[in-house]
Design a protein around this motif. Structure first.
Motif, PDB file in Angstrom:
ATOM      1  N   SER A   1       0.800  -1.166  -0.001  1.00 48.38           N
ATOM      2  CA  SER A   1      -0.001  -0.082   0.068  1.00 48.38           C
ATOM      3  C   SER A   1       0.969   1.269   0.098  1.00 48.38           C
ATOM      4  CB  SER A   1      -0.901  -0.065   1.362  1.00 48.38           C
ATOM      5  OG  SER A   1       0.025  -0.223   2.266  1.00 48.38           O
ATOM      6  N   SER A   2       0.403   2.363  -0.364  1.00 47.28           N
ATOM      7  CA  SER A   2       1.177   3.806  -0.353  1.00 47.28           C
ATOM      8  C   SER A   2       1.848   3.892   0.727  1.00 47.28           C
ATOM      9  CB  SER A   2       0.291   4.584  -1.121  1.00 47.28           C
ATOM     10  OG  SER A   2      -0.809   4.854  -0.162  1.00 47.28           O
ATOM     11  N   ASP A   3       1.313   3.732   1.875  1.00 46.87           N
ATOM     12  CA  ASP A   3       1.768   4.125   3.363  1.00 46.87           C
ATOM     13  C   ASP A   3       3.019   3.204   3.506  1.00 46.87           C
ATOM     14  OD1 ASP A   3       0.503   1.694   3.934  1.00 46.87           O
ATOM     15  OD2 ASP A   3      -0.840   2.533   5.308  1.00 46.87           O
ATOM     16  N   GLN A   4       3.286   2.313   2.640  1.00 44.57           N
ATOM     17  CA  GLN A   4       4.610   1.477   3.085  1.00 44.57           C
ATOM     18  C   GLN A   4       5.690   1.817   2.319  1.00 44.57           C
ATOM     19  OE1 GLN A   4       1.985  -2.494   2.383  1.00 44.57           O
ATOM     20  NE2 GLN A   4       4.078  -3.118   2.918  1.00 44.57           N
ATOM     21  N   ILE A   5       5.583   2.924   1.678  1.00 43.88           N
ATOM     22  CA  ILE A   5       6.580   3.760   0.850  1.00 43.88           C
ATOM     23  C   ILE A   5       6.959   5.002   1.572  1.00 43.88           C
ATOM     24  CG2 ILE A   5       7.255   4.964  -1.083  1.00 43.88           C
ATOM     25  CD1 ILE A   5       5.066   3.389  -2.615  1.00 43.88           C
ATOM     26  N   ASP A   6       8.433   5.106   1.840  1.00 41.81           N
ATOM     27  CA  ASP A   6       8.933   6.427   2.664  1.00 41.81           C
ATOM     28  C   ASP A   6      10.160   6.725   1.594  1.00 41.81           C
ATOM     29  OD1 ASP A   6       9.533   8.058   4.099  1.00 41.81           O
ATOM     30  OD2 ASP A   6      10.525   6.703   5.892  1.00 41.81           O
ATOM     31  N   GLY A   7       9.766   7.844   0.876  1.00 38.42           N
ATOM     32  CA  GLY A   7      10.964   8.044   0.104  1.00 38.42           C
ATOM     33  C   GLY A   7      11.308   7.151  -0.993  1.00 38.42           C
ATOM     34  N   ASN A   8      12.700   6.697  -0.990  1.00 42.45           N
ATOM     35  CA  ASN A   8      12.799   5.607  -1.882  1.00 42.45           C
ATOM     36  C   ASN A   8      13.179   4.425  -1.258  1.00 42.45           C
ATOM     37  OD1 ASN A   8      15.440   6.005  -0.585  1.00 42.45           O
ATOM     38  ND2 ASN A   8      16.732   5.544  -2.116  1.00 42.45           N
ATOM     39  N   LYS A   9      12.456   4.177  -0.112  1.00 40.86           N
ATOM     40  CA  LYS A   9      12.325   2.817   0.775  1.00 40.86           C
ATOM     41  C   LYS A   9      11.068   2.192   0.796  1.00 40.86           C
ATOM     42  CE  LYS A   9      16.732   3.401   2.172  1.00 40.86           C
ATOM     43  NZ  LYS A   9      17.872   2.522   1.578  1.00 40.86           N
ATOM     44  N   ILE A  10      10.874   1.025   0.904  1.00 43.40           N
ATOM     45  CA  ILE A  10       9.723   0.114   0.826  1.00 43.40           C
ATOM     46  C   ILE A  10       9.826  -0.673   2.282  1.00 43.40           C
ATOM     47  CG2 ILE A  10       8.254  -1.627   0.118  1.00 43.40           C
ATOM     48  CD1 ILE A  10       8.832  -0.249  -2.910  1.00 43.40           C
ATOM     49  N   ARG A  11       8.676  -0.670   2.913  1.00 42.09           N
ATOM     50  CA  ARG A  11       8.729  -1.515   4.056  1.00 42.09           C
ATOM     51  C   ARG A  11       7.695  -2.866   3.831  1.00 42.09           C
ATOM     52  NH1 ARG A  11       5.796   0.761   7.300  1.00 42.09           N
ATOM     53  NH2 ARG A  11       5.443   2.726   6.216  1.00 42.09           N
ATOM     54  N   CYS A  12       7.744  -3.858   3.944  1.00 41.13           N
ATOM     55  CA  CYS A  12       7.003  -5.053   3.432  1.00 41.13           C
ATOM     56  C   CYS A  12       5.986  -5.188   4.763  1.00 41.13           C
ATOM     57  CB  CYS A  12       7.977  -6.519   3.308  1.00 41.13           C
ATOM     58  SG  CYS A  12       8.783  -5.991   1.643  1.00 41.13           S
ATOM     59  N   SER A  13       4.992  -5.689   4.423  1.00 42.86           N
ATOM     60  CA  SER A  13       4.019  -6.308   5.230  1.00 42.86           C
ATOM     61  C   SER A  13       4.501  -7.678   5.819  1.00 42.86           C
ATOM     62  CB  SER A  13       2.598  -6.371   4.625  1.00 42.86           C
ATOM     63  OG  SER A  13       2.626  -7.385   3.533  1.00 42.86           O
ATOM     64  N   ALA A  14       3.792  -8.004   6.973  1.00 47.27           N
ATOM     65  CA  ALA A  14       4.041  -9.107   7.823  1.00 47.27           C
ATOM     66  C   ALA A  14       3.919 -10.573   6.524  1.00 47.27           C
ATOM     67  CB  ALA A  14       3.450  -9.423   8.848  1.00 47.27           C
ATOM     68  N   SER A  15       2.818 -10.413   5.995  1.00 46.22           N
ATOM     69  CA  SER A  15       2.653 -11.651   5.011  1.00 46.22           C
ATOM     70  C   SER A  15       3.564 -11.778   3.893  1.00 46.22           C
ATOM     71  CB  SER A  15       1.234 -11.502   4.555  1.00 46.22           C
ATOM     72  OG  SER A  15       1.030 -10.307   3.678  1.00 46.22           O
ATOM     73  N   GLU A  16       3.816 -10.529   3.282  1.00 46.68           N
ATOM     74  CA  GLU A  16       4.813 -10.353   2.317  1.00 46.68           C
ATOM     75  C   GLU A  16       6.156 -10.859   2.640  1.00 46.68           C
ATOM     76  OE1 GLU A  16       3.324 -10.948  -0.559  1.00 46.68           O
ATOM     77  OE2 GLU A  16       2.900  -9.029  -1.515  1.00 46.68           O
ATOM     78  N   GLN A  17       6.648 -10.380   4.178  1.00 43.62           N
ATOM     79  CA  GLN A  17       7.891 -10.802   4.575  1.00 43.62           C
ATOM     80  C   GLN A  17       7.927 -12.435   4.535  1.00 43.62           C
ATOM     81  OE1 GLN A  17       8.694  -8.939   8.217  1.00 43.62           O
ATOM     82  NE2 GLN A  17       8.226  -6.851   7.684  1.00 43.62           N
ATOM     83  N   LYS A  18       6.906 -12.928   5.123  1.00 47.42           N
ATOM     84  CA  LYS A  18       6.799 -14.421   5.463  1.00 47.42           C
ATOM     85  C   LYS A  18       7.126 -14.985   4.056  1.00 47.42           C
ATOM     86  CE  LYS A  18       4.090 -18.300   6.986  1.00 47.42           C
ATOM     87  NZ  LYS A  18       2.977 -18.802   7.560  1.00 47.42           N
ATOM     88  N   HIS A  19       6.656 -14.518   2.890  1.00 50.91           N
ATOM     89  CA  HIS A  19       6.628 -15.036   1.506  1.00 50.91           C
ATOM     90  C   HIS A  19       7.888 -14.838   0.967  1.00 50.91           C
ATOM     91  CE1 HIS A  19       4.969 -15.324  -2.920  1.00 50.91           C
ATOM     92  NE2 HIS A  19       5.226 -16.519  -2.571  1.00 50.91           N
ATOM     93  N   ILE A  20       8.631 -13.847   1.417  1.00 48.02           N
ATOM     94  CA  ILE A  20       9.926 -13.477   0.618  1.00 48.02           C
ATOM     95  C   ILE A  20      11.114 -14.393   1.524  1.00 48.02           C
ATOM     96  CG2 ILE A  20      11.757 -11.731   0.631  1.00 48.02           C
ATOM     97  CD1 ILE A  20       9.638  -9.615   0.200  1.00 48.02           C
TER      98      ILE A  20
END
Length: 247
Positions: free
Chosen positions: A7-26
């Motif tokens: 979602s757009s709120d996971q973007i901070d400048g040129n950084k992206i924070r992954c959600s917990a579900s996507e973290q597990k997948h990765i």
């Protein structure tokens, strides 16, 4: 390249924070490492090519190296699907997302087997959106469909007027096949497809749909299960109006 959803709120400048579900997948499923490149998709059609910078089971960060916009497909296709049994509803969400439907509207009809309590609507919608998102990632589609909130049949008909054309699957239609109707539409920006529950729409519902200029169509001589009908109709609409020779 692997796709992940943010979602757009996971973007901070040129950084992206992954959600917990996507973290597990990765980390757990794909076992990706620092330095791997991935593609993130947001709900506005934007994509971000990023390099994984920090990877462990509790935290993943990525640096954006390129970004762009995925234009929506034309025409846009919205499926109005009557509520059916949960396993079958999930199948419709999964397969029509893979096929390329842009929006899915769960619809309460007179013959809907499942009549969900309003208190469960958000929970069900979240689950269906998750199923559609996973299907989108699996087939590497660049835009994921939006699952709208559950609506009554009457509410759905009120919105049909906003589409260039609307078709309704009707088992008693003997003349107009879905292919012939689609090939006669010409250039469109949007199309709606209405699919009934097991047992189909009632006569009153069909008459109400016709009054709103929905075109009744047939999928052939066989009477298909509703989940099969939805998948077949979605595939035919996407093929005929986006890539078929009749387009």
């Amino acid at each position: 390249m692997r796709n992940f959803i943010i979602s757009s709120d996971q973007i901070d400048g040129n950084k992206i924070r992954c959600s917990a579900s996507e973290q597990k997948h990765i980390t757990t499923v794909l076992r990706m490492q620092q330095g791997d490149q991935v593609r993130f998709l947001d709900d506005n059609g934007n994509y971000y090519i990023a390099t994984l910078q920090y990877v462990d089971e509790n935290k993943i960060s990525a640096e954006i190296i390129n970004q762009g916009f995925n234009p929506p497909s034309s025409p846009s296709v919205t499926l109005f699907q009557a509520l059916i049994k949960p396993s079958k509803m999930g199948l419709v969400m999964q397969k029509t997302a893979e096929i390329g439907v842009d929006q899915i509207v769960p619809m309460v009809t007179d013959r809907s087997i499942i009549n969900l309590k309003p208190s469960t609507h958000i929970q069900k919608n979240t689950r269906w959106q998750r199923i559609a998102n996973e299907a989108t990632k699996q087939c590497r589609r660049l835009r994921f469909p939006k699952i709208l909130q559950i609506q009554s049949f009457t509410e759905c008909l009120l919105s049909v007027g906003g589409f260039d054309e609307a078709i309704i699957l009707y088992e008693n239609e003997k003349v107009r096949s879905i292919q012939s109707v689609l090939r006669g539409f010409g250039s469109l920006d949007s199309v709606a497809v209405l699919v009934g529950p097991e047992g189909g729409f009632t006569n009153q519902e069909n008459e109400a749909a016709l009054a709103e200029n929905c075109v009744p169509v047939s999928l052939g001589t066989n009477i298909l299960r509703t989940e099969t009908a939805a998948i077949v109709a979605a595939a035919l609409v996407v093929y005929e109006l986006r890539t078929g020779e009749g387009n």
